[in-house]
Design a protein around this motif. Structure first.
Motif, short mmCIF file in Angstrom:
data_model
loop_
_atom_site.label_atom_id
_atom_site.label_comp_id
_atom_site.label_asym_id
_atom_site.label_seq_id
_atom_site.Cartn_x
_atom_site.Cartn_y
_atom_site.Cartn_z
N UNK A 160 -6.92 -21.21 -12.99
CA UNK A 160 -6.26 -19.90 -12.87
C UNK A 160 -5.11 -19.97 -11.88
N UNK A 161 -5.34 -20.64 -10.75
CA UNK A 161 -4.29 -20.78 -9.74
C UNK A 161 -3.08 -21.50 -10.31
N UNK A 162 -3.32 -22.56 -11.08
CA UNK A 162 -2.22 -23.33 -11.67
C UNK A 162 -1.43 -22.47 -12.66
N UNK A 163 -2.14 -21.67 -13.45
CA UNK A 163 -1.47 -20.82 -14.44
C UNK A 163 -0.59 -19.78 -13.74
N UNK A 164 -1.12 -19.21 -12.65
CA UNK A 164 -0.34 -18.21 -11.90
C UNK A 164 0.90 -18.86 -11.29
N UNK A 165 0.75 -20.06 -10.77
CA UNK A 165 1.89 -20.76 -10.17
C UNK A 165 2.99 -20.99 -11.20
N UNK A 166 2.61 -21.36 -12.42
CA UNK A 166 3.60 -21.58 -13.49
C UNK A 166 4.34 -20.27 -13.80
N UNK A 167 3.59 -19.17 -13.90
CA UNK A 167 4.21 -17.88 -14.20
C UNK A 167 5.13 -17.43 -13.08
N UNK A 168 4.72 -17.66 -11.83
CA UNK A 168 5.56 -17.30 -10.69
C UNK A 168 6.86 -18.11 -10.69
N UNK A 169 6.76 -19.35 -11.07
CA UNK A 169 7.96 -20.19 -11.15
C UNK A 169 8.92 -19.66 -12.22
N UNK A 170 8.35 -19.19 -13.33
CA UNK A 170 9.18 -18.63 -14.40
C UNK A 170 9.89 -17.36 -13.92
N UNK A 171 9.16 -16.55 -13.15
CA UNK A 171 9.76 -15.32 -12.60
C UNK A 171 10.91 -15.68 -11.66
N UNK A 172 10.68 -16.64 -10.79
CA UNK A 172 11.71 -17.04 -9.83
C UNK A 172 12.94 -17.60 -10.54
N UNK A 173 12.73 -18.38 -11.59
CA UNK A 173 13.85 -18.96 -12.33
C UNK A 173 14.65 -17.86 -13.02
N UNK A 174 13.95 -16.90 -13.62
CA UNK A 174 14.65 -15.80 -14.29
C UNK A 174 15.43 -14.96 -13.28
N UNK A 175 14.83 -14.71 -12.12
CA UNK A 175 15.51 -13.94 -11.08
C UNK A 175 16.76 -14.66 -10.60
N UNK A 176 16.69 -15.96 -10.51
CA UNK A 176 17.85 -16.75 -10.08
C UNK A 176 18.97 -16.68 -11.12
N UNK A 177 18.57 -16.71 -12.41
CA UNK A 177 19.58 -16.60 -13.47
C UNK A 177 20.27 -15.24 -13.41
#
Length: 240
Positions: free
Chosen positions: A5-22
């Motif tokens: 679960x922790x790993x899945x959340x980390x992946x989703x958080x990374x996606x959010x950060x990448x989208x925010x950066x874009x």
């Protein structure tokens, strides 16, 4: 929390950060592009002053104003050599297609400014006439409606003067007879789209004690048992 679960959340958080950066980068790029456009419009304004000739046609200004909402009105004004407040009147209105909400016919309507409301539903002339007739009839019938309302208020006031009703904990009057939900009669509580025309379930013992008095909606069958706290005797006024 499991490692999975922790790993899945980390992946989703990374996606959010990448989208925010874009988004952040896109905003910066937009600001740069708008700045370059503003500078060029200012240059056109200077050329206009030097040559006395318009550097930006009204047709092109109209296109920029209506089709490119990210371009500021002040920038367009610089290119035209006019104040920003005069731009909308200079470029003219925009005609667009709307839909009549009554008959679904396509109607041409006009938007007067970029910030003005663009109503997707505009009545056609035929339906406007029908609505005008309806409104006129509504106004003609106003005296009759007001008289009916006054008569109902008086009838209700007379009924309350007669007594024999309970008042609930939230100070709603509950009559022993059937009642229609409106501004003057209390019945079964609201719920859904039912008008809740109610009748009291016959139980004289309950009515005398105020305990277990129930009303049932004759339309949807919903039953309500109000919390009754005060009884007003017939023609004798309120009692504790």
């Amino acid at each position: 929390m499991t490692d999975e679960t922790t790993a899945e959340i980390e992946v989703l958080l990374a996606s959010v950060d990448e989208a925010a950066e874009r988004v952040k980068t896109a905003k910066a790029d937009l600001a740069t592009a708008k700045g370059q456009f503003d500078s060029f419009m200012a240059e056109l304004g200077r050329r206009r002053v030097q040559t006395g000739e318009n550097q930006l046609s009204q047709e092109f200004a109209n296109r920029i104003y209506w089709d490119h909402p990210d371009v500021s009105v002040s920038a367009i004004g610089l290119g035209l050599g006019i104040a920003a407040s005069a731009v909308s009147s200079h470029v003219g209105n925009k005609t667009y297609e709307a839909t009549c909400p009554d008959c679904s016919e396509t109607v041409l309507s006009v938007q007067t400014s970029r910030t003005g409301y663009k109503n997707p539903y505009v009545r056609c002339d035929r339906c406007k006439a029908v609505e005008a007739d309806r409104q006129a009839e509504w106004e003609r019938s106003r005296p009759e409606r007001e008289a009916e309302t006054a008569a109902r208020k008086e009838a209700h006031s007379q009924r309350l003067r007669e007594g024999d009703y309970w008042i609930s904990v939230d100070e709603i009057v509950f009559l022993p007879e059937a009642s229609l939900r409106d501004d003057y009669f209390a019945v079964v509580g609201s719920g859904g789209d039912c008008v809740h025309e109610a009748r009291r379930i016959a139980d004289e013992r309950a009515w005398k004690t105020g305990k277990g008095v129930k009303y049932i909606c004759i339309h949807c069958g919903r039953v309500e048992e109000p919390t009754l706290v005060r009884y007003v005797e017939r023609s004798r006024g309120e009692t504790p």
